[in-house]
Write an enzyme that holds these catalytic residues in place. Structure first.
Site, PDB file in Angstrom:
ATOM      1  N   GLU A 226      33.525  32.682  21.983  1.00 46.59           N
ATOM      2  CA  GLU A 226      34.763  31.904  21.954  1.00 46.59           C
ATOM      3  C   GLU A 226      34.441  30.597  21.251  1.00 46.59           C
ATOM      4  O   GLU A 226      33.839  29.702  21.847  1.00 46.59           O
ATOM      5  CB  GLU A 226      35.283  31.663  23.378  1.00 46.59           C
ATOM      6  CG  GLU A 226      35.544  32.930  24.184  1.00 46.59           C
ATOM      7  CD  GLU A 226      36.629  33.797  23.590  1.00 46.59           C
ATOM      8  OE1 GLU A 226      37.304  33.362  22.630  1.00 46.59           O
ATOM      9  OE2 GLU A 226      36.812  34.927  24.065  1.00 46.59           O
ATOM     10  N   CYS A 260      39.577  23.464  22.441  1.00 42.82           N
ATOM     11  CA  CYS A 260      39.255  24.328  21.298  1.00 42.82           C
ATOM     12  C   CYS A 260      40.503  24.873  20.619  1.00 42.82           C
ATOM     13  O   CYS A 260      40.442  25.276  19.448  1.00 42.82           O
ATOM     14  CB  CYS A 260      38.345  25.471  21.731  1.00 42.82           C
ATOM     15  SG  CYS A 260      39.036  26.533  23.033  1.00 42.82           S
TER      16      CYS A 260
END
Length: 482
Positions: A226, A260
């Site tokens: 990720e 993010c």
């Protein structure tokens, strides 16, 4: 009882013996206990839920100390609320996820049967980041436990108090041979990534993700990465730029942009820019009337990252961009607070650092377009992002944006909300990551989907065995043609 010896892989690689012994002990316990039942998995999820609820205040306090200031309410939403929702969703759907999946048997092989069994992989390694240090450590753990695995977690060394809290939380909830937390610096993280796990999850930067994947490859450990990247936000010509500004700035300033999937830059029609900029100012003033002493406005996590974000702004200004700092109370903000005022960068160019690197801070470059094709071309000319946001109402245009761009996930007319949906997977694509967790996809990521063919007592296998003859020829003619 004698401690388990190092695995040969770890001994050869120079992995510290304590890490390897821990992994060996957990793997041995998994073999001895066998595949956990539905009831035991539910019990593990319940234990985790109780531990998180019990320590919610402590979690907020520890993260606040690590950041210098982190909004307690943002912590409750982004760390506690999200985790409890994931646990609840897994609990509600686990029985269905675990059920064997019947598959169609090819006609020629009937009455045999086919099915898929979901088998735990074993021991899952989890390397979690500093920006959401609890939810991004325990989120993958939820999926791992639901799938019947055990786990080792390495939290970020940049949030030491939260890491210690995680270690205590996990130790109180689980036996050490089921789940354990390993703390330490970057050298421990590097060694951790070289352990022969059955699957490794890493959340962090693309640069470090490459290093982790390279280390995992030495043991052929499958990875879920990720990562991040520059998540674009496109404002359509049919969408009110004032409403778009309000929603985009709420997402950009959440956790001071240290997310993010935060909107990294905006593309909007030329004619809408001035209205959008004014609306951004009004939105920030409404959200944060003051900044420096405001507990709702989060600090940048440390001096290094503070300097990095400031450098992006300074570089853009030096290269000719117009900088709009949104400081509603016109405060002189002490750099020691590590609070960066929300900042707009107008007329940015690709040579600027803020357009080359993921910003990870409350700085928002704004680009303009005359035709939507220009915006789509710009997005597609850059690495595939972890998220993409589009603001617009026309269904045809929405479908066009969705079909002509590739990203890890999408939210329409809002930002970041796709992450909070419990039945949607979360993951990147290309430079923004690989694999996914959350929802059933998380369960599947940490399961071996084992195909099983069950031959029937009555079958025709003998017709295709030697010695071959005319009967075989006729059968093959029927199966594949003359």
């Amino acid at each position: 009882m004698t401690a388990p010896a190092q695995t040969p892989e770890a001994a050869k690689s120079g992995i510290p013996s304590d890490l390897n012994v821990t992994l060996t002990r957990i793997r041995a316990a998994a073999r001895e206990a066998g595949v956990p039942s539905y009831e035991s998995r539910i019990e593990s999820l319940d234990k985790l839920e109780r531990a998180v609820r019990k320590r919610k205040e402590g979690i907020a306090q520890a993260i606040g100390r690590d950041f210098g200031n982190r909004s307690k309410h943002e912590t409750f939403v982004a760390e506690i609320f999200v985790l409890l929702g994931e646990i609840r969703h897994a609990r509600q759907h686990l029985r269905d996820w675990m059920d064997p999946q019947e598959r169609e048997t090819s006609f020629e092989f009937m009455p045999a049967t086919c099915r898929i069994l979901h088998q735990p992989l074993g021991v899952i390694g989890i390397i979690s980041p500093w920006n959401y240090p609890v939810s991004l450590a325990l989120g993958p753990l939820i999926a791992a436990l639901a799938a019947g695995n055990r786990a080792m977690i390495k939290p970020s060394e940049l949030v030491p108090e939260t890491s210690e809290l995680l270690r205590d939380l996990v130790a109180d909830a689980f036996p050490a041979d089921q789940v354990t937390v390993v703390t330490g610096g970057a050298e421990v993280g590097e060694a951790f990534s070289r352990l022969p796990f059955d699957h490794l999850v890493f959340t962090g930067s693309t640069r470090v993700g490459k290093i982790v994947m390279r280390a995992a490859s030495e043991n052929l450990v499958p990875v879920t990465l990720e990562l991040g990247g520059k998540s674009p936000t496109i404002v359509g010509a049919d969408f009110n730029p004032r409403v778009a500004a309000e929603r985009i700035m709420a997402g950009k300033t959440y956790n001071a942009g240290q997310t993010c999937i935060a909107p990294d830059y905006v593309l909007l029609p030329v004619a809408a820019r001035d209205v959008f900029v004014d609306a951004c100012k009004a939105s920030v003033a409404k959200l944060f009337p003051t900044l420096e002493k405001n507990p709702d406005y989060t600090s940048v996590v440390n001096d290094k990252h503070y300097a990095r974000v400031r450098a992006y702004v300074d570089d853009a200004k030096a290269r000719g961009a117009r900088i709009v700092e949104i400081n509603p109370a016109a405060e002189v903000i002490d750099p020691a607070s590590r609070k960066v005022a929300p900042t707009l960068v107008l007329d940015p160019t690709d040579e600027m650092l803020c357009m080359q690197e993921e910003i990870f801070g409350p700085v928002l470059p704004i680009l303009t377009y005359t035709k939507l094709d220009e915006a789509l071309d710009y997005v597609n000319a850059h690495p595939r992002p972890l998220a993409l946001y589009y603001f617009g109402h026309e269904r045809e245009t929405i479908d066009r944006v969705l079909s002509q761009t590739t990203s890890g996930g999408v939210t329409i007319n809002e930002t970041m909300m796709h992450f909070a949906q419990q039945d949607l997977p979360f993951g990147g694509v290309g430079p923004s990551g690989m694999g996914a967790y959350h929802a059933k996809e998380g369960f599947l990521a940490f399961s071996k989907q084992k195909p099983v063919f069950h031959q029937s007592r009555i079958n025709a296998r003998g017709l295709l065995l030697p010695p071959y003859g005319k009967l075989t020829d006729r059968l093959l003619a029927l199966l594949i043609g003359r």
